[in-house]
Design an enzyme around this catalytic site. Structure first.
Site, mmCIF file in Angstrom:
data_model
loop_
_atom_site.group_PDB
_atom_site.id
_atom_site.type_symbol
_atom_site.label_atom_id
_atom_site.label_comp_id
_atom_site.label_asym_id
_atom_site.label_seq_id
_atom_site.Cartn_x
_atom_site.Cartn_y
_atom_site.Cartn_z
ATOM 1 N N GLN A 114 7.935 36.481 -64.354
ATOM 2 C CA GLN A 114 7.105 36.455 -65.549
ATOM 3 C C GLN A 114 7.940 35.772 -66.770
ATOM 4 O O GLN A 114 8.801 36.459 -67.385
ATOM 5 C CB GLN A 114 6.394 37.712 -66.103
ATOM 6 C CG GLN A 114 5.759 37.617 -67.196
ATOM 7 C CD GLN A 114 5.147 39.129 -67.713
ATOM 8 O OE1 GLN A 114 6.041 40.120 -67.350
ATOM 9 N NE2 GLN A 114 3.892 39.417 -68.049
ATOM 10 N N SER A 117 8.248 36.430 -72.710
ATOM 11 C CA SER A 117 8.799 37.103 -73.784
ATOM 12 C C SER A 117 10.020 36.017 -74.191
ATOM 13 O O SER A 117 10.296 35.537 -73.383
ATOM 14 C CB SER A 117 9.561 38.397 -73.674
ATOM 15 O OG SER A 117 8.679 39.141 -73.101
ATOM 16 N N SER A 149 12.237 39.977 -65.815
ATOM 17 C CA SER A 149 12.507 40.676 -64.531
ATOM 18 C C SER A 149 12.790 40.055 -63.253
ATOM 19 O O SER A 149 11.872 39.211 -62.835
ATOM 20 C CB SER A 149 11.654 41.798 -63.972
ATOM 21 O OG SER A 149 11.505 42.737 -65.348
ATOM 22 N N GLU A 232 -0.595 44.439 -66.037
ATOM 23 C CA GLU A 232 0.896 44.918 -66.421
ATOM 24 C C GLU A 232 0.635 46.216 -66.752
ATOM 25 O O GLU A 232 1.442 47.060 -66.188
ATOM 26 C CB GLU A 232 1.420 44.025 -67.255
ATOM 27 C CG GLU A 232 3.020 44.337 -67.239
ATOM 28 C CD GLU A 232 3.828 43.367 -68.030
ATOM 29 O OE1 GLU A 232 3.255 42.482 -68.673
ATOM 30 O OE2 GLU A 232 5.142 43.389 -67.974
ATOM 31 N N GLU A 390 4.448 51.652 -79.202
ATOM 32 C CA GLU A 390 3.721 51.429 -80.705
ATOM 33 C C GLU A 390 2.478 50.190 -80.508
ATOM 34 O O GLU A 390 1.814 50.447 -81.179
ATOM 35 C CB GLU A 390 4.877 50.723 -81.802
ATOM 36 C CG GLU A 390 5.814 51.704 -82.410
ATOM 37 C CD GLU A 390 6.906 51.924 -81.274
ATOM 38 O OE1 GLU A 390 7.138 51.182 -80.415
ATOM 39 O OE2 GLU A 390 7.922 52.946 -81.433
HETATM 40 C C1 LIG Z 1 12.554 46.943 -68.527
HETATM 41 C C2 LIG Z 1 11.714 45.547 -69.053
HETATM 42 C C3 LIG Z 1 11.255 44.721 -68.284
HETATM 43 C C4 LIG Z 1 10.596 43.561 -68.850
HETATM 44 N N1 LIG Z 1 10.247 42.438 -68.190
HETATM 45 C C5 LIG Z 1 9.907 41.422 -68.591
HETATM 46 C C6 LIG Z 1 9.300 40.296 -67.713
HETATM 47 O O1 LIG Z 1 9.614 40.264 -66.572
HETATM 48 N N2 LIG Z 1 9.075 39.121 -68.695
HETATM 49 C C7 LIG Z 1 8.758 39.012 -69.900
HETATM 50 O O2 LIG Z 1 8.343 38.046 -70.351
HETATM 51 N N3 LIG Z 1 9.287 40.331 -70.896
HETATM 52 C C8 LIG Z 1 9.725 41.068 -70.105
HETATM 53 N N4 LIG Z 1 9.941 42.334 -70.838
HETATM 54 C C9 LIG Z 1 9.945 42.275 -72.432
HETATM 55 C C10 LIG Z 1 9.003 43.048 -72.842
HETATM 56 O O3 LIG Z 1 7.775 42.496 -72.769
HETATM 57 C C11 LIG Z 1 9.437 43.000 -74.583
HETATM 58 O O4 LIG Z 1 10.769 43.662 -74.664
HETATM 59 C C12 LIG Z 1 8.361 43.776 -75.368
HETATM 60 O O5 LIG Z 1 7.324 43.087 -75.344
HETATM 61 C C13 LIG Z 1 8.823 43.878 -76.824
HETATM 62 O O6 LIG Z 1 9.208 42.932 -77.385
HETATM 63 P P1 LIG Z 1 10.624 43.033 -78.229
HETATM 64 O O7 LIG Z 1 11.620 43.243 -77.234
HETATM 65 O O8 LIG Z 1 10.817 41.266 -78.530
HETATM 66 O O9 LIG Z 1 10.556 43.711 -79.226
HETATM 67 P P2 LIG Z 1 9.951 43.653 -80.754
HETATM 68 O O10 LIG Z 1 8.643 42.844 -80.599
HETATM 69 O O11 LIG Z 1 10.811 42.782 -81.650
HETATM 70 O O12 LIG Z 1 9.847 45.012 -81.259
HETATM 71 C C14 LIG Z 1 10.611 45.788 -81.924
HETATM 72 C C15 LIG Z 1 10.253 46.869 -82.273
HETATM 73 O O13 LIG Z 1 9.264 46.765 -83.359
HETATM 74 C C16 LIG Z 1 7.866 47.313 -82.974
HETATM 75 N N5 LIG Z 1 6.848 46.712 -83.380
HETATM 76 C C17 LIG Z 1 6.561 45.377 -83.128
HETATM 77 N N6 LIG Z 1 5.314 44.856 -83.595
HETATM 78 C C18 LIG Z 1 4.942 45.914 -84.160
HETATM 79 C C19 LIG Z 1 3.682 46.240 -84.602
HETATM 80 N N7 LIG Z 1 2.621 45.224 -84.789
HETATM 81 N N8 LIG Z 1 3.202 47.348 -84.987
HETATM 82 C C20 LIG Z 1 3.950 48.513 -84.643
HETATM 83 N N9 LIG Z 1 5.385 48.180 -84.263
HETATM 84 C C21 LIG Z 1 5.711 47.157 -83.745
HETATM 85 C C22 LIG Z 1 8.011 47.534 -81.582
HETATM 86 O O14 LIG Z 1 7.265 48.560 -80.850
HETATM 87 C C23 LIG Z 1 9.602 47.846 -81.435
HETATM 88 O O15 LIG Z 1 9.677 49.326 -81.488
HETATM 89 C C24 LIG Z 1 10.601 43.328 -70.205
HETATM 90 C C25 LIG Z 1 11.134 44.430 -71.069
HETATM 91 C C26 LIG Z 1 11.557 45.559 -70.481
HETATM 92 C C27 LIG Z 1 12.309 46.511 -71.312
#
Ligand SMILES: Cc1cc2nc3c(=O)[nH]c(=O)nc-3n(C[C@H](O)[C@H](O)[C@H](O)COP(=O)(O)OP(=O)(O)OC[C@H]3O[C@@H](n4cnc5c(N)ncnc54)[C@H](O)[C@@H]3O)c2cc1C
Length: 432
Positions: A114, A117, A149, A232, A390
């Site tokens: 996928q 992100s 992943s 998902e 969140e």
């Molecule tokens: C084990 C694992 C597998 C994954 N696999 C995939 C994959 O296969 N493909 C893929 O595309 N992605 C994948 N991801 C990525 C995942 O979808 C993102 O990490 C996730 O959506 C959070 O985005 P970010 O890491 O950019 O954090 P951010 O969006 O930058 O968030 C940082 C912090 O701010 C908080 N926050 C952000 N916006 C808000 C809001 N509006 N209100 C309140 N709090 C907020 C969040 O909750 C978090 O605590 C994976 C992640 C993990 C951990």
């Protein structure tokens, strides 16, 4: 042998049992086993005919139970193929796309990843900056994805890219089905803090995707992605099938031509603890083994953990029964996802309390070769992947409780004009 579609659970059980007796053998390869399952439409029995049997979730569970009871290798998952790509294709794909992409997935020959992100677009996924531009019968994609992943093991990807930066951010996104095996795609594994490398960062440099591999129409990416994200959440919330032996799909994982007997024997050497949480009964057993089960504080924590897992199990059961009766519980996947996050975190805290100072040991010095430490460190991923805790709370607040929407100042602004927040880094990549 292809059996008739039926919804009588006893009949399903009898049919599958006799099919397994005829077809499962320790002498065949994983590839052959998966081919037999696919030919019998048993890889994903709940998918519609001809890819599945159109079974209800209860009938599909019976199939899983029968396969597990016979100790078989599980049907192929194709990494996120059967959980995310397949269901999205079934909902939005053209017949020719289904015919091209689903059979190799169901035979375990292709794995999917996928590519959603980005470094600047996770929770704010609609702010993504990977850019696709049209070139004749193809699109050319440039950008960077992250946390993908199993991307290093995938032949195919579901990809979101921006095709129109002159409209608001949600409107200019298109959903592509990308071939990972090409020069313009580089997947670099990322090492996690528990030592494993389950996800990658992916660089797209003039990667090409055929125009007929757009899913759901130009500029329709956000609508199609909503389907993937719904699946998902449901996947994170679902119970893994107990008793089945899971094997990595796709040609890159190197498992297809191994005899199933080999794969099963490796299972005997499996880790004592795996996944992102340890079942409550196993933790209770561990506390007894280590002579700490009489400790009053630990007993409280163990019973608290047991209650969390039981409440979650019963809530899931309630949601399944309601869904089967045509009255799905709104928000149940968000609630279960939140509940599983809590279970994973509590599992880590209780397991480490049981280990005490031994938690600080690593590798061969640690109890169970460090399995509990690995599981504990993996527990954090559950509250991030598939939408953070969140974000689940925001969705529940807005969609279920009817609370006011989060303030948004960029919803109607053309993407190209956005210069704040996570989209700042993406804008320069867009041609001006
Ligand atoms: C084990 C694992 C597998 C994954 N696999 C995939 C994959 O296969 N493909 C893929 O595309 N992605 C994948 N991801 C990525 C995942 O979808 C993102 O990490 C996730 O959506 C959070 O985005 P970010 O890491 O950019 O954090 P951010 O969006 O930058 O968030 C940082 C912090 O701010 C908080 N926050 C952000 N916006 C808000 C809001 N509006 N209100 C309140 N709090 C907020 C969040 O909750 C978090 O605590 C994976 C992640 C993990 C951990």
């Amino acid at each position: 042998m292809v059996m008739t579609v039926t919804t009588d659970l006893d009949e399903v059980r009898r049919d599958v049992r006799s099919w397994v007796a005829e077809n499962w053998s320790h002498g065949i390869t994983v590839r052959e086993w998966w081919r037999r399952l696919a030919d019998a439409a048993l890889s994903m029995p709940s998918w519609p005919v001809p890819y599945g049997r159109g079974y209800s979730s209860a009938a599909a569970r019976v199939v899983t139970e029968e396969l597990a009871a016979a100790g078989t290798v599980a049907p192929p998952q194709g990494a996120v193929g059967t959980t995310l790509a397949g269901p999205t294709l079934l909902e939005h794909g053209r017949p020719d796309q289904l015919e091209r992409f689903l059979p190799p997935l169901l035979r375990g020959e292709e794995a999917w990843c996928q590519l959603f992100s980005e470094p600047g677009a996770g929770s704010d996924l609609a702010g993504l900056g990977a850019r696709a531009t049209r070139d004749g019968d193809e699109w050319i994609v440039n950008g960077q994805k992250v946390w993908n992943s199993s991307a290093d093991l995938a032949q195919r990807a579901i990809l979101l890219a921006r095709t129109d930066p002159d409209v608001p951010k949600h409107a200019g996104i298109t959903y592509f089905l990308l071939d990972m095996d090409q020069r313009g795609v580089e997947a670099r594994p990322l090492r996690q803090m528990n030592g494993e490398a389950q996800f990658c960062e992916v660089f797209l440099t003039d990667a090409r995707v055929a125009a007929d591999a757009v899913l759901g129409g130009l500029g329709e990416g956000w609508r199609v992605a909503a389907t993937t994200l719904r699946h998902e959440r449901a996947t994170t919330a679902s119970r893994p099938a107990a008793g089945l032996v899971f094997v990595l799909s796709g040609t890159k994982a190197g498992q297809l031509d191994r005899p199933v007997a080999d794969v099963l024997s490796v299972r005997q050497e499996r880790r004592t603890f795996s996944g992102n949480a340890v079942p409550a009964r196993k933790l209770i057993e561990l506390a007894r083994q280590r002579g700490v089960s009489a400790h009053p504080n630990l007993r409280q924590r163990l019973v608290g953990y047991y209650m969390l897992t039981e409440v979650n199990r019963l809530n899931q059961q309630r949601a399944r029964v309601a869904a089967a009766a045509g009255q799905p519980v709104a928000g149940s996947a968000n609630l279960t996802k939140l509940s599983i996050s809590r279970i994973c975190h509590t599992s880590r805290e209780v397991a480490f309390a049981i280990l005490g100072a031994d938690t600080m040991l690593d590798g061969d010095d640690a109890p169970f070769g460090g399995d509990l430490q690995r599981v504990g460190l993996a527990s954090f991923g559950t509250s991030i992947g598939g939408g953070t805790d969140e974000i689940q709370r925001n969705l529940l607040g807005e969609r279920i409780l009817g609370l006011p929407r989060e303030p948004s100042t960029d919803r109607d602004v053309p993407y190209r004009q956005l210069a704040v927040g996570t989209t700042r880094a993406a804008s320069p990549r867009s041609p001006s």
